[in-house]
Design a protein around this motif. Structure first.
Motif, PDB file in Angstrom:
ATOM      1  N   MET A   1       0.812  -1.197   0.000  1.00 15.13           N
ATOM      2  CA  MET A   1       0.000   0.000   0.000  1.00 15.13           C
ATOM      3  C   MET A   1       0.859   1.266   0.000  1.00 15.13           C
ATOM      4  N   SER A   2       1.946   1.251   0.748  1.00 19.43           N
ATOM      5  CA  SER A   2       2.783   2.451   0.806  1.00 19.43           C
ATOM      6  C   SER A   2       3.428   2.748  -0.542  1.00 19.43           C
ATOM      7  N   TYR A   3       3.742   1.713  -1.305  1.00 16.75           N
ATOM      8  CA  TYR A   3       4.312   1.943  -2.636  1.00 16.75           C
ATOM      9  C   TYR A   3       3.274   2.589  -3.553  1.00 16.75           C
ATOM     10  N   LEU A   4       2.042   2.125  -3.472  1.00 15.01           N
ATOM     11  CA  LEU A   4       0.978   2.689  -4.294  1.00 15.01           C
ATOM     12  C   LEU A   4       0.730   4.155  -3.922  1.00 15.01           C
ATOM     13  N   ALA A   5       0.702   4.451  -2.637  1.00 16.68           N
ATOM     14  CA  ALA A   5       0.509   5.837  -2.188  1.00 16.68           C
ATOM     15  C   ALA A   5       1.652   6.721  -2.683  1.00 16.68           C
ATOM     16  N   LEU A   6       2.871   6.212  -2.626  1.00 14.03           N
ATOM     17  CA  LEU A   6       4.017   6.972  -3.110  1.00 14.03           C
ATOM     18  C   LEU A   6       3.921   7.203  -4.615  1.00 14.03           C
ATOM     19  N   PHE A   7       3.524   6.179  -5.360  1.00 13.03           N
ATOM     20  CA  PHE A   7       3.383   6.308  -6.812  1.00 13.03           C
ATOM     21  C   PHE A   7       2.354   7.379  -7.159  1.00 13.03           C
ATOM     22  N   ILE A   8       1.194   7.333  -6.508  1.00 14.94           N
ATOM     23  CA  ILE A   8       0.133   8.301  -6.781  1.00 14.94           C
ATOM     24  C   ILE A   8       0.574   9.708  -6.378  1.00 14.94           C
ATOM     25  N   SER A   9       1.223   9.823  -5.239  1.00  7.98           N
ATOM     26  CA  SER A   9       1.710  11.132  -4.782  1.00  7.98           C
ATOM     27  C   SER A   9       2.731  11.700  -5.765  1.00  7.98           C
ATOM     28  N   ALA A  10       3.654  10.868  -6.227  1.00 10.33           N
ATOM     29  CA  ALA A  10       4.677  11.321  -7.181  1.00 10.33           C
ATOM     30  C   ALA A  10       4.046  11.693  -8.516  1.00 10.33           C
ATOM     31  N   LEU A  11       3.069  10.914  -8.954  1.00 11.90           N
ATOM     32  CA  LEU A  11       2.395  11.209 -10.215  1.00 11.90           C
ATOM     33  C   LEU A  11       1.677  12.553 -10.121  1.00 11.90           C
ATOM     34  N   LEU A  12       0.903  12.758  -9.069  1.00 11.30           N
ATOM     35  CA  LEU A  12       0.170  14.013  -8.920  1.00 11.30           C
ATOM     36  C   LEU A  12       1.114  15.197  -8.755  1.00 11.30           C
ATOM     37  N   SER A  13       2.236  14.984  -8.083  1.00  8.95           N
ATOM     38  CA  SER A  13       3.209  16.065  -7.888  1.00  8.95           C
ATOM     39  C   SER A  13       3.818  16.532  -9.202  1.00  8.95           C
ATOM     40  N   ALA A  14       3.859  15.657 -10.186  1.00 12.22           N
ATOM     41  CA  ALA A  14       4.466  16.009 -11.472  1.00 12.22           C
ATOM     42  C   ALA A  14       3.483  16.645 -12.432  1.00 12.22           C
ATOM     43  N   THR A  15       2.201  16.582 -12.114  1.00 16.36           N
ATOM     44  CA  THR A  15       1.217  17.232 -12.976  1.00 16.36           C
ATOM     45  C   THR A  15       1.065  18.674 -12.521  1.00 16.36           C
ATOM     46  N   LEU A  16       0.136  19.369 -13.101  1.00 14.25           N
ATOM     47  CA  LEU A  16      -0.083  20.759 -12.726  1.00 14.25           C
ATOM     48  C   LEU A  16      -0.792  20.884 -11.376  1.00 14.25           C
ATOM     49  N   LEU A  17      -1.146  19.748 -10.773  1.00 18.55           N
ATOM     50  CA  LEU A  17      -1.755  19.740  -9.443  1.00 18.55           C
ATOM     51  C   LEU A  17      -0.664  19.864  -8.382  1.00 18.55           C
ATOM     52  N   PRO A  18      -0.973  20.466  -7.251  1.00 15.44           N
ATOM     53  CA  PRO A  18       0.050  20.575  -6.196  1.00 15.44           C
ATOM     54  C   PRO A  18       0.251  19.234  -5.493  1.00 15.44           C
ATOM     55  N   GLY A  19       1.444  19.018  -5.010  1.00 17.76           N
ATOM     56  CA  GLY A  19       1.741  17.794  -4.280  1.00 17.76           C
ATOM     57  C   GLY A  19       3.152  17.832  -3.738  1.00 17.76           C
ATOM     58  N   SER A  20       3.432  16.910  -2.837  1.00 15.85           N
ATOM     59  CA  SER A  20       4.765  16.857  -2.251  1.00 15.85           C
ATOM     60  C   SER A  20       5.133  15.410  -1.947  1.00 15.85           C
ATOM     61  N   SER A  21       5.568  14.725  -2.965  1.00 19.87           N
ATOM     62  CA  SER A  21       5.923  13.315  -2.808  1.00 19.87           C
ATOM     63  C   SER A  21       7.184  13.134  -1.967  1.00 19.87           C
ATOM     64  N   GLU A  22       8.018  14.163  -1.879  1.00 17.69           N
ATOM     65  CA  GLU A  22       9.251  14.056  -1.094  1.00 17.69           C
ATOM     66  C   GLU A  22       8.955  13.816   0.379  1.00 17.69           C
TER      67      GLU A  22
END
Length: 144
Positions: A1-22
């Motif tokens: 589950m943590s890998y999936l959450a990280l993947f989604i967070s990183a994906l959203l962070s790279a789009t024009l949506l705000p996010g902080s996968s770090e």
């Protein structure tokens, strides 16, 4: 589950949506329950996919530039294209930077940079960024 959450967070962070996968990556590193290289790979893959979405949007962007609701004026779009023409494809190595990174990936689509060039430059830049985040986090955890 943590890998999936990280993947989604990183994906959203790279789009024009705000996010902080770090932040999530650092938290997962601190838990020490995940495999280090796997965290790097998942974060990088998600972030690269997010940038590829921006690239795809950029491919479609110019056909809407005459519309009243279009968020960028023709002179702004022309300036952005001139910037990219001047600094070239290697500016994509810095697509991980806040504020300017996402528009760079969108602009690569607008000017129709060949996808394979876009892909490898984005992989190198974003992979290096996540490697640096992991290294810095591990240094921080070693001193505490």
């Amino acid at each position: 589950m943590s890998y999936l959450a990280l993947f989604i967070s990183a994906l959203l962070s790279a789009t024009l949506l705000p996010g902080s996968s770090e932040v999530l990556l650092t938290a997962l590193l601190h838990e020490q329950t995940a495999v280090l290289w796997m965290l790097w790979l998942v974060a990088t893959a998600g972030n690269v996919l997010g940038s590829a979405i921006n690239y795809g949007l950029g491919l479609q962007l110019e056909r809407f530039k005459g519309r009243r609701w279009f968020p960028v004026s023709a002179p702004q779009l022309a300036r952005a294209q001139q910037f990219f023409a001047r600094y070239g494809r290697f500016s994509l190595l810095f697509a991980w930077l806040p504020v300017v990174g996402d528009p760079l990936t969108l602009l690569a689509g607008v000017i129709r940079l060949p996808f394979w060039q876009f892909f490898w430059l984005i992989c190198i830049g974003k992979g290096a960024r996540y490697a640096l985040v992991i290294w810095l986090a591990l240094q921080l955890f070693a001193t505490t």
